[in-house]
Design a protein around this motif. Structure first.
Motif, PDB file in Angstrom:
ATOM      1  N   VAL A  16       0.824  -1.213   0.000  1.00 42.73           N
ATOM      2  CA  VAL A  16       0.000   0.000   0.000  1.00 42.73           C
ATOM      3  C   VAL A  16       0.853   1.256   0.000  1.00 42.73           C
ATOM      4  CG1 VAL A  16      -1.944  -1.157   1.105  1.00 42.73           C
ATOM      5  CG2 VAL A  16      -0.243  -0.011   2.524  1.00 42.73           C
ATOM      6  N   ILE A  17       2.167   1.116   0.252  1.00 43.46           N
ATOM      7  CA  ILE A  17       3.110   2.224   0.123  1.00 43.46           C
ATOM      8  C   ILE A  17       4.367   1.714  -0.587  1.00 43.46           C
ATOM      9  CG2 ILE A  17       2.326   3.663   2.053  1.00 43.46           C
ATOM     10  CD1 ILE A  17       4.420   2.342   3.823  1.00 43.46           C
ATOM     11  N   ASN A  18       5.072   2.629  -1.281  1.00 40.83           N
ATOM     12  CA  ASN A  18       6.270   2.222  -1.989  1.00 40.83           C
ATOM     13  C   ASN A  18       7.521   2.606  -1.204  1.00 40.83           C
ATOM     14  OD1 ASN A  18       6.790   4.964  -2.470  1.00 40.83           O
ATOM     15  ND2 ASN A  18       5.817   4.923  -4.494  1.00 40.83           N
ATOM     16  N   ASP A  19       8.684   2.295  -1.748  1.00 38.95           N
ATOM     17  CA  ASP A  19       9.936   2.522  -1.028  1.00 38.95           C
ATOM     18  C   ASP A  19      10.160   4.001  -0.707  1.00 38.95           C
ATOM     19  OD1 ASP A  19      10.438  -0.177  -1.097  1.00 38.95           O
ATOM     20  OD2 ASP A  19      11.840  -0.088  -2.775  1.00 38.95           O
ATOM     21  N   ASP A  20       9.807   4.882  -1.635  1.00 37.26           N
ATOM     22  CA  ASP A  20       9.978   6.314  -1.382  1.00 37.26           C
ATOM     23  C   ASP A  20       9.087   6.775  -0.232  1.00 37.26           C
ATOM     24  OD1 ASP A  20      11.841   6.530  -3.389  1.00 37.26           O
ATOM     25  OD2 ASP A  20      10.395   7.206  -4.903  1.00 37.26           O
ATOM     26  N   ALA A  23      10.510   5.666   3.100  1.00 38.99           N
ATOM     27  CA  ALA A  23      11.596   6.557   3.524  1.00 38.99           C
ATOM     28  C   ALA A  23      11.049   7.862   4.085  1.00 38.99           C
ATOM     29  CB  ALA A  23      12.529   6.831   2.345  1.00 38.99           C
ATOM     30  N   GLN A  24       9.994   8.401   3.469  1.00 43.57           N
ATOM     31  CA  GLN A  24       9.396   9.649   3.952  1.00 43.57           C
ATOM     32  C   GLN A  24       8.747   9.451   5.323  1.00 43.57           C
ATOM     33  OE1 GLN A  24       6.973  10.524   0.344  1.00 43.57           O
ATOM     34  NE2 GLN A  24       7.966  12.533   0.411  1.00 43.57           N
ATOM     35  N   ILE A  25       8.054   8.339   5.503  1.00 44.92           N
ATOM     36  CA  ILE A  25       7.400   8.071   6.794  1.00 44.92           C
ATOM     37  C   ILE A  25       8.443   7.893   7.889  1.00 44.92           C
ATOM     38  CG2 ILE A  25       6.038   6.358   8.055  1.00 44.92           C
ATOM     39  CD1 ILE A  25       4.409   5.982   5.425  1.00 44.92           C
ATOM     40  N   HIS A  26       9.530   7.209   7.571  1.00 41.88           N
ATOM     41  CA  HIS A  26      10.594   7.040   8.559  1.00 41.88           C
ATOM     42  C   HIS A  26      11.204   8.391   8.936  1.00 41.88           C
ATOM     43  CE1 HIS A  26      13.977   5.544  10.795  1.00 41.88           C
ATOM     44  NE2 HIS A  26      14.840   6.048   9.930  1.00 41.88           N
ATOM     45  N   ALA A  27      11.490   9.221   7.940  1.00 48.59           N
ATOM     46  CA  ALA A  27      12.062  10.537   8.227  1.00 48.59           C
ATOM     47  C   ALA A  27      11.095  11.382   9.064  1.00 48.59           C
ATOM     48  CB  ALA A  27      12.401  11.250   6.917  1.00 48.59           C
ATOM     49  N   PRO A 246      -3.907  12.911  13.521  1.00 45.94           N
ATOM     50  CA  PRO A 246      -4.290  13.731  12.375  1.00 45.94           C
ATOM     51  C   PRO A 246      -5.326  13.049  11.485  1.00 45.94           C
ATOM     52  CG  PRO A 246      -1.910  13.747  12.661  1.00 45.94           C
ATOM     53  CD  PRO A 246      -2.441  12.718  13.611  1.00 45.94           C
ATOM     54  N   ALA A 247      -6.117  13.856  10.791  1.00 48.97           N
ATOM     55  CA  ALA A 247      -7.155  13.317   9.913  1.00 48.97           C
ATOM     56  C   ALA A 247      -6.565  12.662   8.681  1.00 48.97           C
ATOM     57  CB  ALA A 247      -8.118  14.427   9.497  1.00 48.97           C
ATOM     58  N   THR A 248      -5.337  13.062   8.296  1.00 38.18           N
ATOM     59  CA  THR A 248      -4.703  12.449   7.128  1.00 38.18           C
ATOM     60  C   THR A 248      -4.104  11.102   7.498  1.00 38.18           C
ATOM     61  OG1 THR A 248      -2.673  13.661   7.636  1.00 38.18           O
ATOM     62  CG2 THR A 248      -4.189  14.662   6.054  1.00 38.18           C
ATOM     63  N   PHE A 249      -4.207  10.141   6.608  1.00 35.71           N
ATOM     64  CA  PHE A 249      -3.729   8.798   6.905  1.00 35.71           C
ATOM     65  C   PHE A 249      -2.219   8.785   7.131  1.00 35.71           C
ATOM     66  CE2 PHE A 249      -7.402   7.479   3.948  1.00 35.71           C
ATOM     67  CZ  PHE A 249      -8.319   7.692   4.959  1.00 35.71           C
ATOM     68  N   ALA A 250      -1.477   9.538   6.314  1.00 37.27           N
ATOM     69  CA  ALA A 250      -0.029   9.573   6.488  1.00 37.27           C
ATOM     70  C   ALA A 250       0.339  10.151   7.850  1.00 37.27           C
ATOM     71  CB  ALA A 250       0.616  10.391   5.370  1.00 37.27           C
ATOM     72  N   GLY A 251      -0.363  11.195   8.264  1.00 35.11           N
ATOM     73  CA  GLY A 251      -0.091  11.790   9.571  1.00 35.11           C
ATOM     74  C   GLY A 251      -0.401  10.833  10.704  1.00 35.11           C
ATOM     75  N   ALA A 252      -1.513  10.102  10.606  1.00 32.39           N
ATOM     76  CA  ALA A 252      -1.867   9.128  11.639  1.00 32.39           C
ATOM     77  C   ALA A 252      -0.834   8.011  11.702  1.00 32.39           C
ATOM     78  CB  ALA A 252      -3.257   8.555  11.362  1.00 32.39           C
ATOM     79  N   ILE A 253      -0.334   7.572  10.546  1.00 31.23           N
ATOM     80  CA  ILE A 253       0.679   6.519  10.502  1.00 31.23           C
ATOM     81  C   ILE A 253       1.976   6.988  11.154  1.00 31.23           C
ATOM     82  CG2 ILE A 253       2.169   5.207   8.926  1.00 31.23           C
ATOM     83  CD1 ILE A 253      -0.338   5.189   7.016  1.00 31.23           C
ATOM     84  N   VAL A 254       2.390   8.212  10.859  1.00 29.48           N
ATOM     85  CA  VAL A 254       3.627   8.748  11.434  1.00 29.48           C
ATOM     86  C   VAL A 254       3.508   8.845  12.947  1.00 29.48           C
ATOM     87  CG1 VAL A 254       5.047  10.829  11.618  1.00 29.48           C
ATOM     88  CG2 VAL A 254       4.394   9.952   9.375  1.00 29.48           C
ATOM     89  N   GLN A 255       2.396   9.382  13.438  1.00 29.62           N
ATOM     90  CA  GLN A 255       2.230   9.484  14.891  1.00 29.62           C
ATOM     91  C   GLN A 255       2.222   8.102  15.530  1.00 29.62           C
ATOM     92  OE1 GLN A 255      -0.961  12.039  16.698  1.00 29.62           O
ATOM     93  NE2 GLN A 255      -1.432  10.167  17.827  1.00 29.62           N
ATOM     94  N   ALA A 256       1.492   7.163  14.914  1.00 24.93           N
ATOM     95  CA  ALA A 256       1.424   5.800  15.450  1.00 24.93           C
ATOM     96  C   ALA A 256       2.807   5.167  15.516  1.00 24.93           C
ATOM     97  CB  ALA A 256       0.504   4.949  14.576  1.00 24.93           C
ATOM     98  N   SER A 257       3.572   5.334  14.459  1.00 26.80           N
ATOM     99  CA  SER A 257       4.908   4.758  14.421  1.00 26.80           C
ATOM    100  C   SER A 257       5.805   5.381  15.489  1.00 26.80           C
ATOM    101  CB  SER A 257       5.513   4.974  13.031  1.00 26.80           C
ATOM    102  OG  SER A 257       6.721   4.261  12.892  1.00 26.80           O
ATOM    103  N   GLN A 308       4.282  -2.757   6.462  1.00 26.73           N
ATOM    104  CA  GLN A 308       5.426  -2.548   5.573  1.00 26.73           C
ATOM    105  C   GLN A 308       6.554  -1.809   6.281  1.00 26.73           C
ATOM    106  OE1 GLN A 308       2.744  -1.558   1.749  1.00 26.73           O
ATOM    107  NE2 GLN A 308       4.945  -1.515   1.332  1.00 26.73           N
ATOM    108  N   MET A 309       6.220  -0.883   7.166  1.00 25.49           N
ATOM    109  CA  MET A 309       7.268  -0.212   7.944  1.00 25.49           C
ATOM    110  C   MET A 309       7.980  -1.224   8.841  1.00 25.49           C
ATOM    111  SD  MET A 309       7.208   2.858   6.840  1.00 25.49           S
ATOM    112  CE  MET A 309       8.485   3.449   7.959  1.00 25.49           C
ATOM    113  N   ALA A 310       7.233  -2.142   9.430  1.00 23.71           N
ATOM    114  CA  ALA A 310       7.842  -3.173  10.276  1.00 23.71           C
ATOM    115  C   ALA A 310       8.801  -4.042   9.471  1.00 23.71           C
ATOM    116  CB  ALA A 310       6.754  -4.042  10.913  1.00 23.71           C
TER     117      ALA A 310
END
Length: 478
Positions: A16-20, A23-27, A246-257, A308-310
């Motif tokens: 559901v996410i690619n390598d780029d 990397a952005q979520i990790h950063a 956050p309401a955005t999925f990427a933001g929720a994923i980053v906070q969760a991580s 995928q992050m795991a």
């Protein structure tokens, strides 16, 4: 045909996410921990983090990126869990998936009467034995809350009942480190001591940071105790997009991580190499009802991204699938469970929880739903085996032997392979006339009958000596 001797295996795969994006979520996760940090009041936890290089300002802890990346390197990439018998059955690594039920349901639906009632300790025993009976479930959880026992020791009584009535590895939730200690001692008794436990743990502690970005003291106590004793720990926040994230999925994923991995830093400082399991229950607030949705498609999407992050971090993962917001085993329940389970398996979501009992947004446990999702997971596991390609399975010789216009019913090749097809006891494929002749049983009736049949199962009983020792332990709980 000499090139067709080795099996060519391909596991169905979903991303559901690619390598780029990884990397952005990790950063972004590094940025959250360095810039915003987490709130913690636990004195020992603050001292450990501060002395190792974190910036501690009152109850705010900001974690440098190098500390997180060092913790990721030290954390084991593989955790093997065993039944209480010592049989190693769950190997958490890479993109493997193992399915299990849910925990801490408040209510129970009786399959004989259809009545909905408070979850009691006898329901703990029933659902644990049923989990033991259902082959698609690889591990168990403390499914309900046990409304009828002393709340001060209920978590330990629930864990004891599950360990008595189910042989499979147990993921448990409890209120504090004292409870973890008591449950750990029971596990050591049942598996034969610490040496055997350390080879393949039989229990896993489930703990939760509070979203957004808060650690309460008992959670830190449990984290430290588990790290010290090599009890696998799941550090599992529950951020709700639009509410506590956050309401955005990427933001929720980053906070969760960030929430889960901040616990990894402390965990690895206490005991480098101690077993840690990453993950988060990321879902949405349904803005029409304000509920924390367990059936939302977006939950599976965000869970998949975290899986995928795991895999990127090479840390075992605790995922979510098989839950539903439905109140009954209806079309909504089946659709939500099937979508979630296939999505989780195709991504590779480690320990996949909620696959049997979380109905009505995490409130209700239902044995019938356990049986339904067991069948769904069995289908998913068959699908995930893919299509083996060998000289035998390509079947060129038998195709040539039967030839145009023939049939394969009486061939030895058919008899050797037809049992690999999945035949459900729940989903029927009869023509209508045969269905009527067989009693015209609708899906709900077949599900109920199969559930009552499965509920008769009991695992091998513990010895009288072990039961006596468990009774002695329980008498000391405070």
């Amino acid at each position: 045909m000499g090139m067709m001797t080795d099996e060519l295996y391909f596991k169905p795969r979903l991303m559901v996410i690619n390598d780029d994006q990884i990397a952005q979520i990790h950063a972004a996760t590094l940025e959250v921990l360095e810039r915003t940090g987490v709130k913690m009041t636990h004195k020992e936890g603050l001292e450990i983090l501060g002395s190792a290089g974190a910036r501690v300002n009152g109850d705010r802890v900001r974690i440098p990126g190098w500390m997180l990346e060092d913790a990721i390197r030290k954390s084991p990439s593989r955790i093997v869990l065993a039944k209480r018998t010592g049989e190693r059955t769950v190997a958490l690594e890479r993109d493997k998936s193992y399915f299990g039920p849910s925990l801490d349901c408040v209510e129970y639906r009786d399959p004989e009467t259809g009545e909905r009632m408070p979850f009691r300790s006898d329901h703990v025993k029933v659902t644990a034995a049923l989990c033991d009976a259902l082959p698609s479930f690889d591990w168990c959880m403390t499914i309900g809350m046990a409304d009828d026992v002393d709340p001060h020791i209920a978590d330990r009584i629930i864990a004891r009942n599950v360990m008595e009535y189910c042989e499979k590895p147990l993921v448990f939730c409890c209120k504090d480190a004292n409870s973890v200690k008591d449950i750990y001692e029971m596990a050591l008794l049942l598996c034969g001591g610490k040496e055997k436990f350390d080879q393949a743990p039989t229990i896993v502690q489930y703990a939760e940071p509070i979203s957004p970005l808060v650690y309460y003291d008992p959670a830190v106590d449990k984290l430290i105790y588990c790290a010290e004793n090599n009890i696998p720990l799941i550090n599992f926040p529950a951020p709700q997009a639009c509410g506590s994230a956050p309401a955005t999925f990427a933001g929720a994923i980053v906070q969760a991580s960030a929430e889960s991995l901040s616990g990894l830093v402390l965990h690895q400082l206490v005991n480098p190499g101690a077993p840690f399991i990453y993950g988060a229950f990321t879902t949405i607030m349904d803005m029409r009802t304000s509920i924390f949705s367990y059936g939302a498609n977006e939950m599976s999407l965000m869970t998949g991204a975290l899986a995928q992050m795991a895999q990127h971090y090479q840390i075992p993962f605790f995922g979510t699938a098989g839950a539903t917001d439905a109140k009954f085993c209806d079309a909504q329940a089946g659709a939500e469970a099937a979508f979630q389970c296939l999505s989780s398996a195709a991504i590779g979501s480690g320990l996949v929880h909620d696959c049997s009992s979380w109905m009505d947004h995490g409130f209700l446990a239902s044995p019938e739903y356990m049986v339904l999702v067991n069948d769904i997971v069995e289908s998913v596991k068959c699908y995930m085996q893919g299509i083996p390609v060998t000289k035998e399975t390509l079947a060129l010789d038998i195709i040539d032997k039967v030839g145009p216009g023939g049939h394969y019913l009486q061939e030895k090749h058919t008899m050797e392979h037809f049992r690999k097809i999945k035949y459900s006891k729940l989903f029927e494929r009869m023509v209508n006339a045969k269905w009527v002749e067989g009693g015209s049983k609708r899906f709900e009736q077949r599900l109920n009958e199969l559930t009552l049949e499965k509920m008769k199962h009991r695992p091998a009983p513990l010895s009288d000596e072990v039961i006596k020792e468990l009774d002695r332990m329980q008498a000391t709980w405070k």
